[in-house]
Enzyme design. Sequence first.
Site, PDB file in Angstrom:
ATOM      1  N   ARG A  72     -18.003  -0.140   7.289  1.00 27.37           N
ATOM      2  CA  ARG A  72     -18.546   1.225   7.233  1.00 27.37           C
ATOM      3  C   ARG A  72     -19.746   1.310   6.309  1.00 27.37           C
ATOM      4  O   ARG A  72     -20.679   2.037   6.556  1.00 27.37           O
ATOM      5  CB  ARG A  72     -17.465   2.196   6.748  1.00 27.37           C
ATOM      6  N   SER A 103      -8.471   6.652   5.647  1.00 23.37           N
ATOM      7  CA  SER A 103      -7.128   7.215   5.801  1.00 23.37           C
ATOM      8  C   SER A 103      -6.666   7.905   4.523  1.00 23.37           C
ATOM      9  O   SER A 103      -6.050   8.969   4.571  1.00 23.37           O
ATOM     10  CB  SER A 103      -6.140   6.114   6.192  1.00 23.37           C
ATOM     11  N   LYS A 135       0.825  -1.223   0.000  1.00 18.77           N
ATOM     12  CA  LYS A 135       0.000   0.000   0.000  1.00 18.77           C
ATOM     13  C   LYS A 135       0.855   1.267   0.000  1.00 18.77           C
ATOM     14  O   LYS A 135       0.325   2.361  -0.051  1.00 18.77           O
ATOM     15  CB  LYS A 135      -0.888   0.020   1.255  1.00 18.77           C
TER      16      LYS A 135
HETATM   17  N1  COA Z   1     -13.132   4.201  10.356  1.00 14.54           N
HETATM   18  C1  COA Z   1     -12.519   4.883   9.401  1.00 14.54           C
HETATM   19  N2  COA Z   1     -11.828   4.312   8.417  1.00 14.54           N
HETATM   20  C2  COA Z   1     -11.729   2.989   8.424  1.00 14.54           C
HETATM   21  C3  COA Z   1     -12.336   2.211   9.411  1.00 14.54           C
HETATM   22  C4  COA Z   1     -13.069   2.871  10.414  1.00 14.54           C
HETATM   23  N3  COA Z   1     -13.697   2.213  11.384  1.00 14.54           N
HETATM   24  N4  COA Z   1     -12.068   0.930   9.151  1.00 14.54           N
HETATM   25  C5  COA Z   1     -11.330   0.909   8.041  1.00 14.54           C
HETATM   26  N5  COA Z   1     -11.105   2.146   7.604  1.00 14.54           N
HETATM   27  C6  COA Z   1     -10.410   2.540   6.380  1.00 14.54           C
HETATM   28  C7  COA Z   1      -8.960   2.672   6.524  1.00 14.54           C
HETATM   29  O1  COA Z   1      -8.625   3.987   6.851  1.00 14.54           O
HETATM   30  C8  COA Z   1      -8.469   2.283   5.157  1.00 14.54           C
HETATM   31  O2  COA Z   1      -8.526   3.391   4.316  1.00 14.54           O
HETATM   32  P1  COA Z   1      -7.558   3.537   3.068  1.00 14.54           P
HETATM   33  O3  COA Z   1      -7.743   2.340   2.207  1.00 14.54           O
HETATM   34  O4  COA Z   1      -8.044   4.798   2.487  1.00 14.54           O
HETATM   35  O5  COA Z   1      -6.162   3.622   3.613  1.00 14.54           O
HETATM   36  C9  COA Z   1      -9.487   1.285   4.661  1.00 14.54           C
HETATM   37  O6  COA Z   1     -10.603   1.497   5.442  1.00 14.54           O
HETATM   38  C10 COA Z   1      -9.106  -0.163   4.837  1.00 14.54           C
HETATM   39  O7  COA Z   1      -7.980  -0.221   5.584  1.00 14.54           O
HETATM   40  P2  COA Z   1      -7.683  -1.079   6.857  1.00 14.54           P
HETATM   41  O8  COA Z   1      -8.854  -1.292   7.727  1.00 14.54           O
HETATM   42  O9  COA Z   1      -6.480  -0.463   7.463  1.00 14.54           O
HETATM   43  O10 COA Z   1      -7.404  -2.405   6.225  1.00 14.54           O
HETATM   44  P3  COA Z   1      -6.357  -2.742   5.193  1.00 14.54           P
HETATM   45  O11 COA Z   1      -7.132  -3.208   4.025  1.00 14.54           O
HETATM   46  O12 COA Z   1      -5.344  -1.704   4.942  1.00 14.54           O
HETATM   47  O13 COA Z   1      -5.648  -3.874   5.981  1.00 14.54           O
HETATM   48  C11 COA Z   1      -5.080  -6.066   6.608  1.00 14.54           C
HETATM   49  C12 COA Z   1      -5.879  -5.162   5.678  1.00 14.54           C
HETATM   50  C13 COA Z   1      -3.869  -5.404   7.173  1.00 14.54           C
HETATM   51  C14 COA Z   1      -5.981  -6.490   7.732  1.00 14.54           C
HETATM   52  C15 COA Z   1      -4.699  -7.253   5.717  1.00 14.54           C
HETATM   53  O14 COA Z   1      -3.988  -6.788   4.606  1.00 14.54           O
HETATM   54  C16 COA Z   1      -3.830  -8.251   6.470  1.00 14.54           C
HETATM   55  O15 COA Z   1      -4.361  -9.023   7.238  1.00 14.54           O
HETATM   56  N6  COA Z   1      -2.514  -8.218   6.240  1.00 14.54           N
HETATM   57  C17 COA Z   1      -1.566  -9.120   6.895  1.00 14.54           C
HETATM   58  C18 COA Z   1      -1.064 -10.189   5.928  1.00 14.54           C
HETATM   59  C19 COA Z   1      -2.103 -11.261   5.731  1.00 14.54           C
HETATM   60  O16 COA Z   1      -2.424 -12.025   6.615  1.00 14.54           O
HETATM   61  N7  COA Z   1      -2.637 -11.320   4.491  1.00 14.54           N
HETATM   62  C20 COA Z   1      -3.601 -12.302   4.131  1.00 14.54           C
HETATM   63  C21 COA Z   1      -4.988 -11.822   4.438  1.00 14.54           C
HETATM   64  S1  COA Z   1      -6.198 -13.028   3.988  1.00 14.54           S
END
Ligand code: COA
Length: 156
Positions: free
Chosen positions: A91, A129, A42
Amino acid sequence: MANTIIYPGTFDPITNGHLDLIQRAGKLFGKIIIAIADSEAKQPKFSLQQRVEMTQQVVKDINNVEVHGFNTLLTEFAKQHGANMILRGLRAVTDFEYEFQLAGMNRKIAEDIETIFMTPCEQYTYVSSSLIKEIASLGGDVSQFVDPIVLKALQQ
Ligand code: COA
């Protein structure tokens, strides 16, 4: 009260939407571990260390919350911390497809780990974010969406 739950994400940076979810979950679970993924793909604006430190400061007054960075499989991280629950925020309907896929994959990898979904307060349903970073970089006011610590970091 139920045990430890892992709240994973990239948290680049943590927003008031995330915080709202953490506060709600804090009333339901014994311990929340915020798991900050390296998420190299990312290309985060803040380093993993910066995201961990910023998040630690933002949640410092919530006593059943811990913050850790990780760069392994999420299910491995959960096992290492003795947790069998993952928390994700939903959300809007648009989140559902991705979350459904993530939860399904995690269940395939580790079938004893359950994903639990919670919805944030409606005022945060449109916060993300990426939008916060974009608005801040163009000089817009994001003070109602992030903690003052995050605001300062964005301004720097
Ligand atoms: N309020 C406001 N914003 C929120 C929110 C909330 N309650 N919940 C999620 N978001 C937003 C985040 O800001 C983010 O925004 P962006 O895309 O603009 O940056 C978006 O929603 C999603 O992000 P996030 O919740 O941080 O999830 P992610 O998709 O970045 O993270 C992981 C995903 C880290 C959980 C996933 O990649 C992971 O598990 N990684 C580890 C490696 C792994 O096991 N991979 C296999 C997975 S099957």
